[in-house]
Motif scaffolding. Structure first.
Motif, PDB file in Angstrom:
ATOM      1  N   SER A 136     -27.499  47.710  58.306  1.00  0.00           N
ATOM      2  CA  SER A 136     -28.900  47.838  57.927  1.00  0.00           C
ATOM      3  C   SER A 136     -29.515  49.118  58.476  1.00  0.00           C
ATOM      4  N   ILE A 137     -29.284  49.388  59.742  1.00  0.00           N
ATOM      5  CA  ILE A 137     -29.858  50.596  60.344  1.00  0.00           C
ATOM      6  C   ILE A 137     -29.296  51.841  59.674  1.00  0.00           C
ATOM      7  N   GLY A 138     -27.979  51.868  59.441  1.00  0.00           N
ATOM      8  CA  GLY A 138     -27.375  53.013  58.760  1.00  0.00           C
ATOM      9  C   GLY A 138     -27.934  53.214  57.360  1.00  0.00           C
ATOM     10  N   MET A 139     -28.079  52.135  56.616  1.00  0.00           N
ATOM     11  CA  MET A 139     -28.593  52.246  55.248  1.00  0.00           C
ATOM     12  C   MET A 139     -30.077  52.613  55.216  1.00  0.00           C
ATOM     13  N   ILE A 140     -30.843  52.135  56.182  1.00  0.00           N
ATOM     14  CA  ILE A 140     -32.260  52.499  56.244  1.00  0.00           C
ATOM     15  C   ILE A 140     -32.401  54.001  56.491  1.00  0.00           C
ATOM     16  N   VAL A 141     -31.628  54.531  57.433  1.00  0.00           N
ATOM     17  CA  VAL A 141     -31.679  55.963  57.728  1.00  0.00           C
ATOM     18  C   VAL A 141     -31.281  56.769  56.498  1.00  0.00           C
ATOM     19  N   ILE A 142     -30.199  56.389  55.851  1.00  0.00           N
ATOM     20  CA  ILE A 142     -29.728  57.115  54.670  1.00  0.00           C
ATOM     21  C   ILE A 142     -30.744  57.045  53.538  1.00  0.00           C
ATOM     22  N   THR A 143     -31.354  55.878  53.335  1.00  0.00           N
ATOM     23  CA  THR A 143     -32.331  55.732  52.257  1.00  0.00           C
ATOM     24  C   THR A 143     -33.571  56.574  52.525  1.00  0.00           C
ATOM     25  N   PHE A 144     -34.025  56.642  53.767  1.00  0.00           N
ATOM     26  CA  PHE A 144     -35.168  57.503  54.091  1.00  0.00           C
ATOM     27  C   PHE A 144     -34.832  58.972  53.849  1.00  0.00           C
ATOM     28  N   ILE A 145     -33.627  59.377  54.191  1.00  0.00           N
ATOM     29  CA  ILE A 145     -33.208  60.758  53.929  1.00  0.00           C
ATOM     30  C   ILE A 145     -33.174  61.018  52.430  1.00  0.00           C
ATOM     31  N   GLN A 146     -32.644  60.053  51.661  1.00  0.00           N
ATOM     32  CA  GLN A 146     -32.614  60.215  50.205  1.00  0.00           C
ATOM     33  C   GLN A 146     -34.023  60.259  49.623  1.00  0.00           C
TER      34      GLN A 146
END
Length: 178
Positions: A136-146
């Protein structure tokens, strides 16, 4: 920032490779021990299962980062630039909401299973459920970057397939002949 993301990406790939290698060694070693010596490693099946779960979840983070999850962008690519940005942002907000639900559920399961132990390895089951928090934390960071990239990119560069499989491996009409 790019260096941190590069190191994060490499770390994920190394962790996945280690999970796969350790799983392979455990399973192969257990098979050899069972057939050759009529004994085995009692905890190898359970540990292999845990490592497989971790490998799949880490791979999901990498797939999100690389844009490899299943998606249909046929309609989105045909939209005007402004509408395309809105659709992409809405999609990313939906991803954040769903990943937030996964984070909440994983956190609850991890906290509830702190006292529970796996039967063969004796590891806390929070080891298994904790990967949902990492995911979840990894995907949240990646989604914010995207989302940042979607908002800040220039016209006609929003949906760009950087490492397109078609470019790397062109399809030949002759059935594979060169």
């Amino acid at each position: 920032m790019k260096k941190i993301l590069f190191m994060f990406d490499k770390l994920l790939h190394v962790l996945m490779a280690l999970c796969l290698a350790f799983m392979s060694i455990l399973v192969f070693g257990n098979v050899v021990l069972r057939y050759a010596f009529h004994s085995g490693i009692t905890w190898s099946e359970e540990m292999s299962r845990f490592l497989f779960i971790w490998m799949v979840f880490l791979g999901s983070i990498v797939a999100l980062k690389e844009g490899s999850h299943l998606g249909m962008d046929l309609v989105v690519t045909k939209l005007p630039d402004r509408v395309r940005r809105i659709v992409l942002i809405v999609g990313q907000l939906i991803i954040l909401y769903i990943v937030g639900l996964v984070l909440q559920g994983s956190w609850n399961m991890t906290m509830d299973s702190l006292e529970s132990k796996a039967p063969a390895t004796g590891l806390p089951l929070s080891f298994v459920y904790g990967i949902g928090i990492v995911l979840s934390i990894g995907m949240i960071v990646i989604t914010f970057i995207q989302m940042y990239k979607t908002i800040s990119q220039h016209k006609n560069s929003l949906i760009k397939i950087e490492n397109s499989k078609e470019e790397q491996y062109p399809v030949r009409a002759s059935g594979g002949e060169q």
